[in-house]
Design an enzyme around this catalytic site. Structure first.
Site, PDB file in Angstrom:
ATOM      1  N   ASP A   1      89.275 -36.075  -0.505  1.00  0.00           N
ATOM      2  CA  ASP A   1      88.753 -36.189   0.851  1.00  0.00           C
ATOM      3  C   ASP A   1      88.806 -37.645   1.326  1.00  0.00           C
ATOM      4  OD1 ASP A   1      86.103 -37.470   0.423  1.00  0.00           O
ATOM      5  OD2 ASP A   1      85.585 -35.591  -0.582  1.00  0.00           O
TER       6      ASP A   1
HETATM    7  N1  URA Z   1      85.445 -33.340  -4.892  1.00  0.00           N
HETATM    8  C1  URA Z   1      85.073 -33.869  -3.705  1.00  0.00           C
HETATM    9  O1  URA Z   1      83.932 -33.712  -3.276  1.00  0.00           O
HETATM   10  N2  URA Z   1      85.982 -34.590  -3.015  1.00  0.00           N
HETATM   11  C2  URA Z   1      87.240 -34.796  -3.470  1.00  0.00           C
HETATM   12  O2  URA Z   1      88.028 -35.451  -2.790  1.00  0.00           O
HETATM   13  C3  URA Z   1      87.609 -34.239  -4.700  1.00  0.00           C
HETATM   14  C4  URA Z   1      86.688 -33.520  -5.401  1.00  0.00           C
END
Ligand code: URA
Length: 242
Positions: free
Chosen positions: A109
């Site tokens: 993310d």
């Molecule tokens: N878990 C998350 O909350 N974000 C990520 O980008 C990957 C795993």
């Protein structure tokens, strides 16, 4: 797992590698900028092997497929559907015109940094994401409130339910490093899983970084945020699964 070394039309090859349009290729032939096996190219329709081509004296860039190990920085996004600067801005612009397209293997993310694989190889992408293989992902997490050792059992229990999910999370290994820092190893990949797992036990994740995919560690790559390196799919698989 790579595109076969088949003969193909010169104009098709150069356009699908992102160099330019078929019209551009016609112009470059006229200008004498393309060599095929040491001879000036004669026609856009000429059938060629990519490794026989020089364009302005240079060999073609990754003509048989492109796979990358990448250190995603915080702030960039993996998907065109999200707001923000795309991770693809870190790569040569020409790569965005390649076919098949380069795409990330899963996503991180916007506020998460760390190790990400990109490839144009569908078989490799499938091999790395297939639930059957259970390739683990390791995350370094900072939370705002002190961590309780009880969380180790809850994350390992295989019963933790995330908001809006009806299936509990697979057992995950939590290691508490100090009051607010931990390492979490996951064996599945759900949307924003780490943040949602911590939210399910009342914690807010402050910083998140992926340090490993299987056995491959970000540290061993030596890559700085935004940095990348191309790698052969079979070498990558060896580094990940050992
Ligand atoms: N878990 C998350 O909350 N974000 C990520 O980008 C990957 C795993």
């Amino acid at each position: 797992m790579s595109i076969a070394n088949k003969a193909e039309r010169l104009d098709r090859l150069l356009s699908r590698l992102g160099y330019g349009s078929r019209k551009d290729v016609k112009d470059w032939i006229r200008e004498g900028w393309i060599e095929v096996a040491g001879q000036p190219a004669s026609s856009p329709a000429q059938k060629v092997h990519a490794d026989d081509i020089l364009l302005e004296g240079e060999p073609l860039d990754h003509p048989y497929g492109l796979s990358l190990i990448y250190h995603k920085a915080t702030g960039s996004v993996c998907s065109h559907k999200e707001q923000g600067q795309l991770i693809y801005a870190d790569f040569p612009e020409r790569w965005s015109h390649r076919k098949p397209a380069l795409s990330s293997v899963g996503r991180l993310d916007k506020d998460t940094s760390g190790l990400l694989i990109l490839t144009d190889d569908g078989a490799l992408n499938h091999a790395l994401t297939s639930p059957k293989r259970h390739i683990s992902k390791t995350y370094e997490v900072t939370v705002s409130q002190p961590l309780d050792v009880e969380l180790i059992k809850r994350f390992a229990s295989g019963t933790l339910l995330l908001e809006d999910d009806d299936r509990p999370c697979r057992p995950a290994e939590l290691t508490i490093c100090d009051t607010t820092h931990a390492t979490l190893v996951l064996h599945e990949g759900r949307y924003h899983q780490v943040r949602r797992m911590f939210a399910a036990v009342g914690h807010h994740v402050e910083t998140l970084s992926r340090s490993h995919i299987g056995k491959l560690s970000l540290k061993q790559t030596g890559l700085m945020p935004g940095g990348y390196r191309s790698i052969r799919p079979d070498d990558l698989m060896k580094m990940i699964v050992g």
